[in-house]
Write a protein that holds these residues in place. Structure first.
Motif, short mmCIF file in Angstrom:
data_model
loop_
_atom_site.label_atom_id
_atom_site.label_comp_id
_atom_site.label_asym_id
_atom_site.label_seq_id
_atom_site.Cartn_x
_atom_site.Cartn_y
_atom_site.Cartn_z
N THR A 37 0.73 -1.20 0.00
CA THR A 37 0.17 0.01 -0.03
C THR A 37 0.81 1.40 -0.08
O THR A 37 0.52 2.25 -0.65
CB THR A 37 -0.82 -0.09 1.18
N MET A 38 1.92 1.13 0.70
CA MET A 38 2.96 2.56 0.77
C MET A 38 3.41 2.79 -0.51
O MET A 38 3.40 3.96 -1.06
CB MET A 38 3.97 2.01 1.62
N LEU A 39 3.82 1.78 -1.47
CA LEU A 39 4.25 1.95 -2.67
C LEU A 39 3.33 2.68 -3.77
O LEU A 39 3.51 3.60 -4.41
CB LEU A 39 4.81 0.67 -3.47
N LEU A 40 2.11 2.06 -3.50
CA LEU A 40 0.92 2.49 -4.41
C LEU A 40 0.70 3.99 -4.05
O LEU A 40 0.41 4.77 -4.96
CB LEU A 40 -0.50 1.52 -4.16
N GLU A 41 0.54 4.41 -2.73
CA GLU A 41 0.01 5.71 -2.51
C GLU A 41 1.14 6.71 -2.67
O GLU A 41 0.73 7.67 -3.10
CB GLU A 41 -0.17 5.73 -0.71
N LEU A 42 2.34 6.31 -2.47
CA LEU A 42 3.50 7.20 -2.87
C LEU A 42 3.50 7.53 -4.43
O LEU A 42 3.81 8.63 -4.98
CB LEU A 42 4.84 6.65 -2.52
N VAL A 43 3.51 6.64 -5.14
CA VAL A 43 3.38 6.70 -6.67
C VAL A 43 2.29 7.57 -7.26
O VAL A 43 2.13 8.50 -7.53
CB VAL A 43 3.49 5.24 -7.30
N VAL A 44 0.93 7.31 -6.74
CA VAL A 44 -0.06 7.94 -6.94
C VAL A 44 -0.16 9.36 -6.46
O VAL A 44 -0.53 10.45 -6.83
CB VAL A 44 -1.35 7.13 -6.79
N GLY A 45 0.17 9.58 -5.27
CA GLY A 45 0.17 10.77 -4.60
C GLY A 45 1.25 11.65 -5.16
O GLY A 45 0.74 12.97 -5.49
N TRP A 46 2.34 11.03 -5.67
CA TRP A 46 3.43 12.13 -6.55
C TRP A 46 2.82 12.43 -7.91
O TRP A 46 2.76 13.51 -8.29
CB TRP A 46 4.62 11.29 -6.82
N THR A 48 -0.56 12.44 -8.75
CA THR A 48 -1.85 13.41 -8.77
C THR A 48 -1.25 14.72 -7.92
O THR A 48 -2.29 15.88 -8.03
CB THR A 48 -2.90 12.58 -7.95
N GLY A 49 -0.22 14.58 -7.26
CA GLY A 49 0.06 15.91 -6.50
C GLY A 49 -0.66 16.19 -5.22
O GLY A 49 -0.73 17.20 -4.69
N SER A 50 -1.29 14.97 -4.56
CA SER A 50 -2.06 15.15 -3.39
C SER A 50 -1.02 15.16 -2.12
O SER A 50 -0.24 13.89 -1.79
CB SER A 50 -3.09 13.93 -3.30
N LEU A 51 -0.67 16.21 -1.36
CA LEU A 51 -0.20 16.09 -0.21
C LEU A 51 -0.48 14.99 0.93
O LEU A 51 0.21 14.22 1.47
CB LEU A 51 0.06 17.48 0.48
N THR A 143 -9.71 12.94 -8.06
CA THR A 143 -10.14 11.66 -8.38
C THR A 143 -9.25 10.38 -8.20
O THR A 143 -9.67 9.55 -7.65
CB THR A 143 -10.71 11.75 -9.67
N GLN A 144 -8.28 10.69 -9.11
CA GLN A 144 -7.21 9.42 -8.98
C GLN A 144 -6.84 9.19 -7.26
O GLN A 144 -6.64 8.14 -6.85
CB GLN A 144 -5.86 9.64 -9.63
N ALA A 145 -6.59 10.27 -6.56
CA ALA A 145 -5.94 10.11 -5.33
C ALA A 145 -7.03 9.50 -4.25
O ALA A 145 -6.76 8.72 -3.35
CB ALA A 145 -5.62 11.59 -4.78
N LEU A 146 -8.41 9.91 -4.43
CA LEU A 146 -9.63 9.43 -3.95
C LEU A 146 -9.60 7.81 -4.00
O LEU A 146 -9.76 6.97 -2.93
CB LEU A 146 -10.63 9.75 -4.04
N VAL A 147 -9.46 7.32 -5.17
CA VAL A 147 -9.24 6.01 -5.71
C VAL A 147 -8.21 5.17 -4.70
O VAL A 147 -8.61 4.26 -4.05
CB VAL A 147 -9.17 5.51 -6.92
N VAL A 148 -7.19 5.54 -4.64
CA VAL A 148 -5.88 5.01 -3.99
C VAL A 148 -6.34 5.24 -2.33
O VAL A 148 -5.95 4.36 -1.45
CB VAL A 148 -4.64 5.73 -4.42
N ALA A 149 -6.73 6.32 -2.15
CA ALA A 149 -7.01 6.58 -0.41
C ALA A 149 -8.00 5.61 0.00
O ALA A 149 -7.86 5.15 1.08
CB ALA A 149 -7.45 7.96 -0.46
#
Length: 344
Positions: A37-46, A48-51, A143-149
């Motif tokens: 989960t960490m790897l997925l959130e870091l990649v998508v967070g970077w 999408t630009g979600s802090l 939108t993309q950030a919410l899916v991963v969150a």
């Protein structure tokens, strides 16, 4: 020359409770889930630009490190306790883990203390990033950030469930112990008897459990912030939620550090347990406890060393036998003295 048989007077220094292995397996499974989960959130967070999502990803990364450290601590602790327990009576430790005087429980406590430090570092980083983003806003692909969150939250819920099952093993009780023995001198050793100890102090597992709960909370906060930004245009929620998460995580970190620091410096003495030991020893009206030390050596195990003074002193084994019913006591040392003012 006569050789003393020390085997009957030796005792184990393995103080692990019966549920340790199940808790270790639960932690290992949660560590693997957290890493993915960490790897997925870091990649998508970077991307999408979600802090908030990036912060949650790094937060989960530090927790993966802490959880992995907890698993390693369990294994090192078990190895240290096993080697110490199987050491031939009278033989000097060969070095390494066998040199631990009371097993390897404090390896687990040290791992939990380190987890607390990591948690505190995460809280400070989140606070810094939150303030920086409030001052200098950045665009977010909500939108993309919410899916991963949401995916991260599901993983956190699964992790909490796995650890909750492992946590329930605290009630399985401690392993049985053999009878007390006397050295034939005024100095002796013995074992306490009984079922599960009343005190549960698995700092290692508790710190890991708090890490996972903190992950779940930050995931919820990230979802709330992203939803507010996506549906209501509240861009400031993203860094504001990071600040709230920093405060919550900081409080948990302080709690973990406080409890483990006390255990590391042997400041976890239980007044009720100490008083019970004193009352049992002094029950005959003759014996008095001149010196008493009680300290923790396992999640459900305590040691006691006491000095007894009496006009008509008994053997050390007799005083130790009075403590057999005190389940948390797993290693007791009794020193016996005849009162210097006793009638001849």
């Amino acid at each position: 020359m006569h050789t003393h048989d020390l085997q009957p007077y030796a005792h184990s220094h393995a103080f692990a409770d019966g549920g340790r292995r199940r808790r270790e397996r639960a932690l290992a499974a949660v560590t693997a889930l957290t890493l993915v989960t960490m790897l997925l959130e870091l990649v998508v967070g970077w991307w999408t630009g979600s802090l908030a999502l990036t912060a949650d990803g790094w937060h989960m990364g530090t927790h993966a490190l802490a959880l992995g450290g907890a698993v390693l601590a369990y294994r090192l602790s078990h190895r240290a306790s096993t080697q110490r327990a199987t050491l031939t009576p009278g033989a000097a430790p060969a070095g390494g883990a066998a040199g631990y005087a009371f097993g390897g429980w404090k390896i687990e406590v040290l791992a939990a203390y380190t987890s607390g430090l990591v948690l505190m570092g995460v809280a400070l980083w989140l606070a810094w990033e939150g303030v920086s983003t409030l001052r200098h806003p950045r665009p977010v692909d909500y939108t993309q950030a919410l899916v991963v969150a949401f995916s991260g939250l599901l993983v956190n819920i699964a992790s909490v469930w796995l650890l909750s099952r492992g946590r329930a093993t605290h009630d399985e009780g401690a392993p049985g112990h053999g009878p007390a023995h006397d050295h034939g001198h005024d100095h002796g050793h013995g074992h306490g008897h009984g079922h599960a100890a009343h005190h549960r102090h698995d700092h290692n597992f508790s710190a890991a459990y708090i890490h996972v709960i903190a992950d779940a909370v930050t995931s919820l906060l990230a979802i709330a912030a992203l939803a507010g930004g996506a549906w209501f245009g509240l861009a400031w929620l993203d860094p504001a939620v990071a600040l709230v998460g920093a405060v919550v995580i900081g409080q948990w970190a302080w709690s973990v550090l406080g409890g483990t620091a006390r255990a590391l410096v042997d400041a976890t003495e239980d007044p009720a347990l100490v008083q019970r030991v004193r009352d049992l020893i002094e029950a005959d009206g003759d014996a008095k406890v001149a010196d008493l030390h009680v300290w923790q050596v396992g999640a459900q195990a305590w040691c006691a060393a006491l000095s007894v003074v009496a006009d008509r002193p008994l053997a050390a084994a007799d005083y130790r036998q009075r403590l057999d019913a005190v389940a948390p006591l797993r290693h007791v040392t009794v020193e016996v003295h005849r009162c210097t003012g006793a009638p001849g």
